[in-house]
Write a protein that holds these residues in place. Sequence first.
Motif, PDB file in Angstrom:
ATOM      1  N   PRO A 212       0.815  -1.216   0.000  1.00 27.14           N
ATOM      2  CA  PRO A 212       0.000   0.000   0.000  1.00 27.14           C
ATOM      3  C   PRO A 212       0.850   1.268   0.000  1.00 27.14           C
ATOM      4  N   LYS A 213       0.174   2.385  -0.129  1.00 31.87           N
ATOM      5  CA  LYS A 213       0.865   3.670  -0.009  1.00 31.87           C
ATOM      6  C   LYS A 213       1.535   3.749   1.355  1.00 31.87           C
ATOM      7  N   TYR A 363      -0.449  -0.415  10.887  1.00 33.36           N
ATOM      8  CA  TYR A 363      -0.629  -0.129   9.452  1.00 33.36           C
ATOM      9  C   TYR A 363      -0.302  -1.327   8.574  1.00 33.36           C
ATOM     10  N   THR A 364      -1.238  -1.767   7.739  1.00 35.73           N
ATOM     11  CA  THR A 364      -2.588  -1.286   7.488  1.00 35.73           C
ATOM     12  C   THR A 364      -3.594  -2.043   8.365  1.00 35.73           C
ATOM     13  N   ALA A 426      -5.843   6.615   7.541  1.00 33.97           N
ATOM     14  CA  ALA A 426      -4.978   6.178   6.437  1.00 33.97           C
ATOM     15  C   ALA A 426      -4.856   4.652   6.392  1.00 33.97           C
ATOM     16  N   GLU A 429      -8.310   3.421   4.886  1.00 37.22           N
ATOM     17  CA  GLU A 429      -8.542   3.691   3.463  1.00 37.22           C
ATOM     18  C   GLU A 429      -7.509   3.002   2.573  1.00 37.22           C
ATOM     19  N   ASN A 430      -6.256   3.028   2.979  1.00 34.39           N
ATOM     20  CA  ASN A 430      -5.228   2.350   2.182  1.00 34.39           C
ATOM     21  C   ASN A 430      -5.335   0.826   2.317  1.00 34.39           C
ATOM     22  N   GLU A 433      -7.987  -0.221  -0.221  1.00 35.54           N
ATOM     23  CA  GLU A 433      -7.394  -0.282  -1.565  1.00 35.54           C
ATOM     24  C   GLU A 433      -6.520  -1.533  -1.714  1.00 35.54           C
ATOM     25  N   GLN A 434      -5.760  -1.837  -0.699  1.00 35.61           N
ATOM     26  CA  GLN A 434      -4.912  -3.033  -0.704  1.00 35.61           C
ATOM     27  C   GLN A 434      -5.762  -4.296  -0.876  1.00 35.61           C
TER      28      GLN A 434
END
Length: 451
Positions: A212-213, A363-364, A426, A429-430, A433-434
């Motif tokens: 991810p970001k 994270y994440t 973060a 949301e990330n 997406e992941q």
Amino acid sequence: MKSKIYFLGLITLLFISCKKEAPIKVTTDDFCAAVDTVTGIMVHDIFSPPVASRIYLYPNVAAYEIMAQNSTKYNSLQGQLKGLDSIPKLDSKSGVNKNLAALIAHIEVSKQLIFSEESLEKYRDSLYEKWGSENQKEFDVSKEYALKVVDRIKMWMGKDNYKQTRTASKFSVYANQPGRWQPTPPSYMDGVEPHWGEIRTLVMDSASQFKPKAPHPFSIDKNSAFYKEAKETYDTGNLISKKLIEVEKTKSKLIPEESAIATFWDCNPYATVTQGHMMFAKKKNTPDAHWINITKIALKKSKSDFETTVFAYTKTSIGIFESFISCWDEKYKTNVIRPETYINQYIDENWRPQLQTPPFPEYTSGHSVVSSCSAIILTGIFGDNFSYVDDSEIPFGLPKRSFNSFKQAAAEASISRLYGGIHYRAAIENGVEQGNNIGNYISNKLKMLKK
């Protein structure tokens, strides 16, 4: 007269001896019951979410590979999942009952992966006795084939690096490095499964394929993105706490929606209760178990046949397994501090999240990754607007919740981490997406359905 009676008796005996035993019937309900039995044992044994994903994966693949033999609808996963090949071929004239063999294989592989083997053996033996009494010959030949497949699956799963991670070093905590994850109250456990990113992937090229970001850089500057996200988690938690206090004052039965969502999707098998000097674990689902149960709900509502049942469980469990590898790889590479630790150190030392913080880096968000991936896969199987009522948490004292789609449920599961006070936005949301990336990749790459 006696000779006539003797003749009729002889004819009756010949009829009975020549009469074929009916095939053993194994249904969707039978397979779902076996999966539920394994889930119940896992909740009792308290497996971590990543390890639970492994326990779901291998039994389902074993069942699927038997079901796919000589199938006109489904392709084998041999050559599609890393290291999976040479499953014993099934002779169509062997007399094997595929549904029965698939369920036997599921149970026998599951037994290799849990702690409370006696509980599963008791369940298994009752089924074996029943099936043997119905049609001993069919049961014997089906079991014999199933065990051959089980042996192959055991060899395959034995090479996924799981055993090596059991003896790997513990996660090192550096208290003098701000921004790094620290153990959290009340149990202050060590980081769980720090080497899970080293487990062999099945479909992904590597654990970091869908990296991810990067998270926001750690900072205590009030103008920084990191501080603002921590403050959002803090403020959200305070707002929910005020609503709960108001509910208590007015003796209302209406729990704030944010609180209900957080509790419903908690799925923390490490949650503990402290009474005096005693601390004991609550029994809860993992995120994997919750989505596996959603799979069952969809199967029951759609009145799916046995083959579809095994297919849906298998594809969903593959997605969950890959999601945990990807997510855990990121968690222990970034080692982001949890909101509870950050807020207590830099904003409010008395603040507590609604949910207990799980024992691993921030994270994440694992639930965001797993839920999003599962929703993608289930949508591909059952459709985009598949409404259902989720009763997964009833055994744990929580009410049902209704959803219009799997994606709606995944979105709610993800935002529950903010409401619960255990993640920053973060990571959520990330993580979504992941998970979406993993789910889409698996859906496109795996060719499980024949054209």
